[in-house]
Write a protein that holds these residues in place. Structure first.
Motif, PDB file in Angstrom:
ATOM      1  N   VAL A 222       0.862  -1.179   0.000  1.00 55.01           N
ATOM      2  CA  VAL A 222       0.000   0.000   0.000  1.00 55.01           C
ATOM      3  C   VAL A 222       0.906   1.238   0.000  1.00 55.01           C
ATOM      4  CG1 VAL A 222      -0.230   0.012   2.528  1.00 55.01           C
ATOM      5  CG2 VAL A 222      -1.990   1.084   1.142  1.00 55.01           C
ATOM      6  N   SER A 223       0.480   2.296  -0.650  1.00 55.62           N
ATOM      7  CA  SER A 223       1.347   3.464  -0.794  1.00 55.62           C
ATOM      8  C   SER A 223       1.711   4.058   0.571  1.00 55.62           C
ATOM      9  CB  SER A 223       0.685   4.532  -1.661  1.00 55.62           C
ATOM     10  OG  SER A 223      -0.261   5.263  -0.920  1.00 55.62           O
ATOM     11  N   PRO A 224       2.968   4.480   0.706  1.00 55.60           N
ATOM     12  CA  PRO A 224       3.401   5.095   1.964  1.00 55.60           C
ATOM     13  C   PRO A 224       2.573   6.341   2.299  1.00 55.60           C
ATOM     14  CG  PRO A 224       5.302   4.570   0.606  1.00 55.60           C
ATOM     15  CD  PRO A 224       4.089   4.318  -0.232  1.00 55.60           C
ATOM     16  N   GLU A 225       2.145   7.078   1.292  1.00 53.94           N
ATOM     17  CA  GLU A 225       1.317   8.262   1.526  1.00 53.94           C
ATOM     18  C   GLU A 225       0.011   7.876   2.217  1.00 53.94           C
ATOM     19  OE1 GLU A 225       2.704   7.471  -1.445  1.00 53.94           O
ATOM     20  OE2 GLU A 225       4.155   9.097  -1.724  1.00 53.94           O
ATOM     21  N   THR A 226      -0.592   6.784   1.760  1.00 55.59           N
ATOM     22  CA  THR A 226      -1.835   6.305   2.371  1.00 55.59           C
ATOM     23  C   THR A 226      -1.578   5.868   3.802  1.00 55.59           C
ATOM     24  OG1 THR A 226      -2.702   5.617   0.223  1.00 55.59           O
ATOM     25  CG2 THR A 226      -3.694   4.598   2.174  1.00 55.59           C
ATOM     26  N   VAL A 227      -0.495   5.136   4.018  1.00 56.06           N
ATOM     27  CA  VAL A 227      -0.163   4.673   5.367  1.00 56.06           C
ATOM     28  C   VAL A 227       0.081   5.869   6.287  1.00 56.06           C
ATOM     29  CG1 VAL A 227       1.463   3.339   6.769  1.00 56.06           C
ATOM     30  CG2 VAL A 227       0.793   2.500   4.512  1.00 56.06           C
ATOM     31  N   CYS A 228       0.791   6.863   5.804  1.00 60.62           N
ATOM     32  CA  CYS A 228       1.068   8.053   6.625  1.00 60.62           C
ATOM     33  C   CYS A 228      -0.221   8.789   6.973  1.00 60.62           C
ATOM     34  CB  CYS A 228       2.046   8.979   5.910  1.00 60.62           C
ATOM     35  SG  CYS A 228       3.710   8.290   5.806  1.00 60.62           S
ATOM     36  N   PHE A 229      -1.134   8.879   6.018  1.00 62.72           N
ATOM     37  CA  PHE A 229      -2.422   9.523   6.286  1.00 62.72           C
ATOM     38  C   PHE A 229      -3.187   8.737   7.354  1.00 62.72           C
ATOM     39  CE2 PHE A 229      -6.910  10.503   5.208  1.00 62.72           C
ATOM     40  CZ  PHE A 229      -6.865  11.867   5.426  1.00 62.72           C
ATOM     41  N   ILE A 230      -3.161   7.418   7.262  1.00 60.95           N
ATOM     42  CA  ILE A 230      -3.831   6.572   8.252  1.00 60.95           C
ATOM     43  C   ILE A 230      -3.155   6.734   9.614  1.00 60.95           C
ATOM     44  CG2 ILE A 230      -4.232   4.157   8.919  1.00 60.95           C
ATOM     45  CD1 ILE A 230      -4.794   3.639   5.896  1.00 60.95           C
ATOM     46  N   ILE A 231      -1.850   6.856   9.644  1.00 64.56           N
ATOM     47  CA  ILE A 231      -1.129   7.065  10.908  1.00 64.56           C
ATOM     48  C   ILE A 231      -1.599   8.358  11.570  1.00 64.56           C
ATOM     49  CG2 ILE A 231       1.127   7.652  11.897  1.00 64.56           C
ATOM     50  CD1 ILE A 231       2.338   5.612   9.883  1.00 64.56           C
ATOM     51  N   VAL A 232      -1.694   9.435  10.797  1.00 63.37           N
ATOM     52  CA  VAL A 232      -2.149  10.719  11.343  1.00 63.37           C
ATOM     53  C   VAL A 232      -3.558  10.579  11.913  1.00 63.37           C
ATOM     54  CG1 VAL A 232      -2.837  13.070  10.716  1.00 63.37           C
ATOM     55  CG2 VAL A 232      -0.665  12.157   9.907  1.00 63.37           C
TER      56      VAL A 232
ATOM     57  N   PRO B   5      -3.992  -0.944  20.151  1.00 58.27           N
ATOM     58  CA  PRO B   5      -3.718   0.325  20.836  1.00 58.27           C
ATOM     59  C   PRO B   5      -2.510   1.090  20.295  1.00 58.27           C
ATOM     60  CG  PRO B   5      -4.082  -1.446  22.411  1.00 58.27           C
ATOM     61  CD  PRO B   5      -4.025  -2.072  21.056  1.00 58.27           C
ATOM     62  N   MET B   6      -1.567   0.399  19.708  1.00 54.82           N
ATOM     63  CA  MET B   6      -0.354   1.065  19.222  1.00 54.82           C
ATOM     64  C   MET B   6      -0.294   1.070  17.694  1.00 54.82           C
ATOM     65  SD  MET B   6       2.418  -0.158  22.087  1.00 54.82           S
ATOM     66  CE  MET B   6       3.715   0.725  21.270  1.00 54.82           C
ATOM     67  N   LEU B   7      -1.449   1.035  17.038  1.00 51.97           N
ATOM     68  CA  LEU B   7      -1.497   0.971  15.582  1.00 51.97           C
ATOM     69  C   LEU B   7      -0.616   2.009  14.889  1.00 51.97           C
ATOM     70  CD1 LEU B   7      -2.604  -0.198  12.928  1.00 51.97           C
ATOM     71  CD2 LEU B   7      -4.528   1.397  13.166  1.00 51.97           C
ATOM     72  N   PRO B   8      -0.688   3.295  15.249  1.00 52.88           N
ATOM     73  CA  PRO B   8       0.161   4.263  14.545  1.00 52.88           C
ATOM     74  C   PRO B   8       1.651   3.936  14.659  1.00 52.88           C
ATOM     75  CG  PRO B   8      -1.397   5.401  15.976  1.00 52.88           C
ATOM     76  CD  PRO B   8      -1.514   3.940  16.257  1.00 52.88           C
ATOM     77  N   ASP B   9       2.069   3.508  15.844  1.00 57.04           N
ATOM     78  CA  ASP B   9       3.470   3.156  16.056  1.00 57.04           C
ATOM     79  C   ASP B   9       3.856   1.918  15.246  1.00 57.04           C
ATOM     80  OD1 ASP B   9       3.771   5.285  17.846  1.00 57.04           O
ATOM     81  OD2 ASP B   9       3.241   4.029  19.573  1.00 57.04           O
ATOM     82  N   TYR B  10       2.968   0.929  15.215  1.00 54.78           N
ATOM     83  CA  TYR B  10       3.242  -0.284  14.449  1.00 54.78           C
ATOM     84  C   TYR B  10       3.381   0.032  12.964  1.00 54.78           C
ATOM     85  CZ  TYR B  10       1.745  -3.019  18.557  1.00 54.78           C
ATOM     86  OH  TYR B  10       1.615  -3.562  19.809  1.00 54.78           O
TER      87      TYR B  10
END
Length: 140
Positions: free
Chosen positions: A9-19, A115-120
């Protein structure tokens, strides 16, 4: 550090999901169970509390649910990678496990239950030499 697989999956999408996941998961316990009809009535504290009708929860779930099946598989595998379940060299094995895993909930519910999804996710990206800082720098 492994090379980034073509199917990821695109890093941009992952970064948006992290935010969005940080917004959702950064909520505090509810201290004002019935806030006024106007957020300013409670000094805006309700936006920081984990209410059941939290728009950040709905938004995050909608984003994940809007991904195609391959992207959802990649997102789960990336979270597992970041959690330390395997190494980036075994990416295809992680993807296969994510594909065959049968969750009783939707992908969004499953991931949002971590609970740590963004970090993972951030750590999973790092395993491929990627970071959201790089993405932000290119898009400012």
């Amino acid at each position: 550090m492994a090379d980034r697989p073509a199917t990821m999956v695109s890093p941009e999408t992952v970064c948006f999901i992290i935010v969005k996941a940080r917004e959702y998961m950064g909520k505090d316990v509810v201290t004002i169970p019935d806030p006024g009809s106007n957020a300013s009535d409670d000094a805006m504290s309700s936006v920081l509390e984990d209410h059941t009708d939290d728009p950040s929860q709905v938004e995050l779930a909608d984003i994940i649910d809007s991904l195609n099946d391959d992207e959802k598989i990649d997102l789960v595998a990336l979270a597992w990678l970041g959690r330390g379940d395997d190494t980036a060299d075994n990416w295809e094995r992680l993807r296969t496990e994510a594909l065959t895993a049968r969750h009783t909930t939707s992908t969004a519910e499953y991931l949002m239950g971590m609970p740590m999804l963004p970090d993972y996710l951030e750590e999973g990206l790092a395993q491929f030499g990627l970071s959201c800082t790089d993405y932000e720098a290119r898009h400012l």
